[in-house]
Design a protein around this motif. Structure first.
Motif, short mmCIF file in Angstrom:
data_model
loop_
_atom_site.label_atom_id
_atom_site.label_comp_id
_atom_site.label_asym_id
_atom_site.label_seq_id
_atom_site.Cartn_x
_atom_site.Cartn_y
_atom_site.Cartn_z
N HIS A 56 -8.75 -18.18 4.02
CA HIS A 56 -7.82 -18.48 2.93
C HIS A 56 -6.48 -17.80 3.24
O HIS A 56 -6.31 -17.24 4.32
CB HIS A 56 -8.36 -17.93 1.60
N ASN A 57 -5.55 -17.86 2.32
CA ASN A 57 -4.35 -17.03 2.44
C ASN A 57 -4.77 -15.59 2.21
O ASN A 57 -5.30 -15.26 1.15
CB ASN A 57 -3.30 -17.46 1.41
N SER A 58 -4.55 -14.72 3.18
CA SER A 58 -5.14 -13.39 3.15
C SER A 58 -4.26 -12.36 2.44
O SER A 58 -3.05 -12.31 2.66
CB SER A 58 -5.43 -12.91 4.57
N ILE A 59 -4.90 -11.53 1.63
CA ILE A 59 -4.18 -10.43 0.99
C ILE A 59 -3.83 -9.33 2.00
O ILE A 59 -3.00 -8.47 1.71
CB ILE A 59 -5.01 -9.80 -0.17
N HIS A 60 -4.44 -9.37 3.19
CA HIS A 60 -4.17 -8.34 4.20
C HIS A 60 -2.91 -8.61 5.01
O HIS A 60 -2.41 -7.71 5.68
CB HIS A 60 -5.38 -8.21 5.14
N ASN A 61 -2.42 -9.84 4.98
CA ASN A 61 -1.21 -10.20 5.72
C ASN A 61 -0.04 -10.32 4.74
O ASN A 61 0.27 -11.41 4.26
CB ASN A 61 -1.43 -11.51 6.47
N THR B 283 -19.07 -2.08 -12.56
CA THR B 283 -18.49 -1.09 -13.47
C THR B 283 -17.93 0.12 -12.73
O THR B 283 -17.08 0.82 -13.26
CB THR B 283 -19.55 -0.64 -14.49
N GLY B 284 -18.40 0.35 -11.52
CA GLY B 284 -17.83 1.43 -10.72
C GLY B 284 -16.42 1.12 -10.24
O GLY B 284 -15.71 2.01 -9.77
N ALA B 285 -16.02 -0.15 -10.37
CA ALA B 285 -14.68 -0.57 -9.95
C ALA B 285 -13.81 -0.92 -11.15
O ALA B 285 -12.85 -1.68 -11.03
CB ALA B 285 -14.80 -1.77 -9.02
N LEU B 286 -14.14 -0.36 -12.30
CA LEU B 286 -13.42 -0.68 -13.54
C LEU B 286 -11.95 -0.28 -13.49
O LEU B 286 -11.10 -0.94 -14.07
CB LEU B 286 -14.12 0.03 -14.70
N HIS B 287 -11.65 0.80 -12.78
CA HIS B 287 -10.29 1.37 -12.80
C HIS B 287 -9.54 0.99 -11.53
O HIS B 287 -9.94 1.36 -10.42
CB HIS B 287 -10.36 2.88 -12.95
N VAL B 288 -8.45 0.26 -11.69
CA VAL B 288 -7.64 -0.13 -10.55
C VAL B 288 -6.83 1.07 -10.05
O VAL B 288 -6.33 1.88 -10.83
CB VAL B 288 -6.69 -1.30 -10.92
N LYS B 289 -6.75 1.21 -8.73
CA LYS B 289 -6.02 2.33 -8.12
C LYS B 289 -5.13 1.81 -7.01
O LYS B 289 -5.43 0.79 -6.38
CB LYS B 289 -7.01 3.36 -7.57
N ASN B 290 -4.06 2.55 -6.76
CA ASN B 290 -3.12 2.17 -5.72
C ASN B 290 -3.63 2.65 -4.37
O ASN B 290 -3.06 3.53 -3.74
CB ASN B 290 -1.74 2.73 -6.03
N GLN B 291 -4.72 2.04 -3.94
CA GLN B 291 -5.33 2.39 -2.66
C GLN B 291 -6.23 1.25 -2.20
O GLN B 291 -6.61 0.39 -2.99
CB GLN B 291 -6.16 3.67 -2.78
N THR B 292 -6.55 1.23 -0.91
CA THR B 292 -7.43 0.20 -0.37
C THR B 292 -8.85 0.40 -0.89
O THR B 292 -9.36 1.51 -0.93
CB THR B 292 -7.43 0.24 1.16
N GLU B 293 -9.46 -0.70 -1.33
CA GLU B 293 -10.82 -0.65 -1.87
C GLU B 293 -11.80 -1.32 -0.90
O GLU B 293 -11.47 -2.31 -0.24
CB GLU B 293 -10.87 -1.36 -3.22
N PHE B 294 -13.00 -0.79 -0.87
CA PHE B 294 -14.06 -1.35 -0.04
C PHE B 294 -15.27 -1.65 -0.90
O PHE B 294 -15.55 -0.95 -1.87
CB PHE B 294 -14.45 -0.37 1.07
N PHE B 295 -15.98 -2.72 -0.53
CA PHE B 295 -17.22 -3.05 -1.22
C PHE B 295 -18.26 -3.44 -0.18
O PHE B 295 -18.09 -4.42 0.54
CB PHE B 295 -16.99 -4.20 -2.22
N TYR B 296 -19.33 -2.63 -0.09
CA TYR B 296 -20.36 -2.81 0.93
C TYR B 296 -19.74 -2.92 2.32
O TYR B 296 -20.10 -3.77 3.13
CB TYR B 296 -21.24 -4.01 0.61
N ASN C 270 -5.70 -3.58 -1.30
CA ASN C 270 -5.05 -2.72 -2.29
C ASN C 270 -4.40 -3.64 -3.32
O ASN C 270 -3.34 -4.21 -3.07
CB ASN C 270 -4.00 -1.82 -1.60
N SER C 271 -5.04 -3.79 -4.46
CA SER C 271 -4.59 -4.76 -5.47
C SER C 271 -3.18 -4.47 -5.97
O SER C 271 -2.37 -5.39 -6.13
CB SER C 271 -5.57 -4.77 -6.65
N ILE C 272 -2.90 -3.20 -6.24
CA ILE C 272 -1.59 -2.84 -6.79
C ILE C 272 -0.49 -3.12 -5.78
O ILE C 272 0.54 -3.72 -6.11
CB ILE C 272 -1.58 -1.37 -7.25
N LYS C 273 -0.70 -2.69 -4.55
CA LYS C 273 0.31 -2.91 -3.52
C LYS C 273 0.55 -4.40 -3.30
O LYS C 273 1.70 -4.85 -3.22
CB LYS C 273 -0.13 -2.25 -2.21
N PHE C 274 -0.52 -5.16 -3.22
CA PHE C 274 -0.38 -6.60 -2.97
C PHE C 274 0.33 -7.29 -4.13
O PHE C 274 1.29 -8.05 -3.92
CB PHE C 274 -1.75 -7.24 -2.74
N ALA C 275 -0.12 -7.04 -5.35
CA ALA C 275 0.45 -7.72 -6.52
C ALA C 275 1.94 -7.41 -6.68
O ALA C 275 2.74 -8.31 -6.94
CB ALA C 275 -0.32 -7.33 -7.77
#
Length: 418
Positions: free
Chosen positions: A211-216, A245-258, A264-269
């Motif tokens: 897809h269009n990547s959030i990493h680029n 629920t462990g990911a309820l709080h958005v943070k200005n940092q890269t997130e990993f899941f498994y 990084n949602s904040i940086k990208f948005a």
């Protein structure tokens, strides 16, 4: 003889005088006609109309800026699955109760994040024998359920888009578009729409290169800038962040899941707003997340689950949901916004929440995520904003002291897995 000659002289003089007068009168008349003719055909200066009434254009700039569009958006949608076992309702209309359908009405764009495959293809690309790995497949006929409810744009850029490979992906796209639902998130795609005669562009992003990547960020910014050059309003769909629920709080940092980089949602948005986006709609964490007003534009970091019939967890905050309504003017500026609270029942079916639990949750999350300037939401779910000196709408409220932050649930059943 002399007397006879003298008698002729007065006659000659009389005739000469009459002839002279006749010629003079003729010249004067001809000259007057000539002057009038010239004055009528060749004026040397424009004719002024001191009492003329000015003509008003039919559509002025002010009238154009008063035009608005209404966007309603929901989060993750899985309408049950018939793979690997049968988990579908007896009647598909049960999936969207009448009260929910009523609140979905009244928008120009009704958006959702679709996380199933509308196909009959029998083979999944996922190894579902591994723990916590799921593949979702729903009957192709379910596309009409969503069209009848008013949906006209579905995001497909997510971690379940390829559950049944390229065949399932193409089938899903075909079945949605056959009922008038545009699909979003294809590689290098900008979806152009017209809402209330206002040009709108939408771009979908995910953590995956297909897809269009959030990493680029560079490529993402270029797509959004291109969209803004061709449309008045640009809306970005963002599938990002960890889950549960462990990911309820958005943070200005890269997130990993498994082990998977979910960005990084904040940086990208924020970068998308900087590039020209007017609204960012987040989804994927399967819980609601905070909202932010950044440079006068709304970023909804996660809309949470919306429909997950016997597929998605509804424990704790995974059952808190919403219909987000955002109204923008023709320049893309925020006019108003509100949260219509939804609670998902034990079967994963959405219900309008008369207790406004999602509103209370969002007020708390906003304070925790952005304590210096949280988005203020009143008890009715309305976002409280006011105009700045520049004319943009910005949040000006300070944190409400009597709101207690929601704790993060530790329940094992509250996670949502790929």
């Amino acid at each position: 003889m002399a007397n006879r000659s003298i008698g002729k002289v007065p006659s000659f003089i009389f005739i000469s005088v009459c002839l002279y007068l006749g010629i003079s009168i003729g010249v004067v008349i001809r000259l007057g006609q000539s002057q009038r003719l010239n004055a009528a055909t060749t004026p040397t200066e424009p004719v002024s109309l001191p009492l003329a009434i000015p003509v008003t254009p039919s559509t002025t700039e002010e009238q154009t800026s008063q035009k608005t569009i209404t966007i309603k958006a929901v989060g993750d949608i899985i309408p049950g699955t018939n793979f690997p076992n049968y988990r579908l309702p007896r009647f598909r209309d049960q999936l969207l109760p009448k009260s929910v359908r009523t609140h979905l009405q009244g928008s120009d764009i009704l958006f959702g994040n679709f996380e199933s495959s509308l196909t009959n293809y029998p083979y999944t690309t996922k190894d579902i024998s591994r723990g916590q790995v799921f593949a979702f497949r729903s009957p192709p006929g379910y596309a009409r359920l969503f069209a009848e409810a008013g949906f006209n744009v579905f995001n497909m850029a997510n971690n379940h888009a390829m559950d049944f490979g390229p065949v399932g992906f193409k089938d899903t796209k075909k079945n949605l578009e056959a009922v008038g639902i545009a699909t979003l998130g294809h590689k290098n795609q900008i979806l152009y729409l017209e809402a209330n005669n206002i040009p709108v562009a939408m771009v979908g992003f995910s953590p995956y290169e297909m897809h269009n990547s959030i990493h680029n960020l560079g490529a993402a910014q270029a797509l959004v800038a291109e969209a803004k050059n061709k449309a008045n309003i640009v809306i970005v769909s963002m599938h990002a962040g960890a889950e549960g629920t462990g990911a309820l709080h958005v943070k200005n940092q890269t997130e990993f899941f498994y082990g998977e980089n979910r960005g990084n949602s904040i940086k990208f948005a924020r970068n998308m707003i900087d590039a020209g986006a007017d609204l960012v709609l987040g989804h994927g964490p399967h819980v609601p997340r905070a909202m932010e007003i950044y440079k006068g534009k709304i970023i909804a970091y996660s809309l949470g689950n919306f429909l997950g019939y016997r597929t998605l967890s509804t424990n704790a905050q995974t059952g808190d949901s919403m219909i987000l309504e955002v109204k923008l003017n023709s320049a893309g500026n925020l006019v108003s916004s509100k949260i219509i609270p939804v609670r998902i029942n034990g079967q994963g079916i959405p219900q309008i929440d008369r207790y406004f639990r999602t509103v209370k949750l969002m007020r708390s999350l906003n304070i925790q995520a952005f304590p210096k300037n949280p988005v203020k939401i009143n008890k009715k779910g309305e976002v409280v904003v006011q105009k700045s000196k520049s004319g943009n709408l910005v949040n000006v409220e300070k944190p409400t002291k009597n709101l207690t932050p929601f704790p993060t649930s530790k329940s094992k059943n509250s996670k949502s897995f790929s």
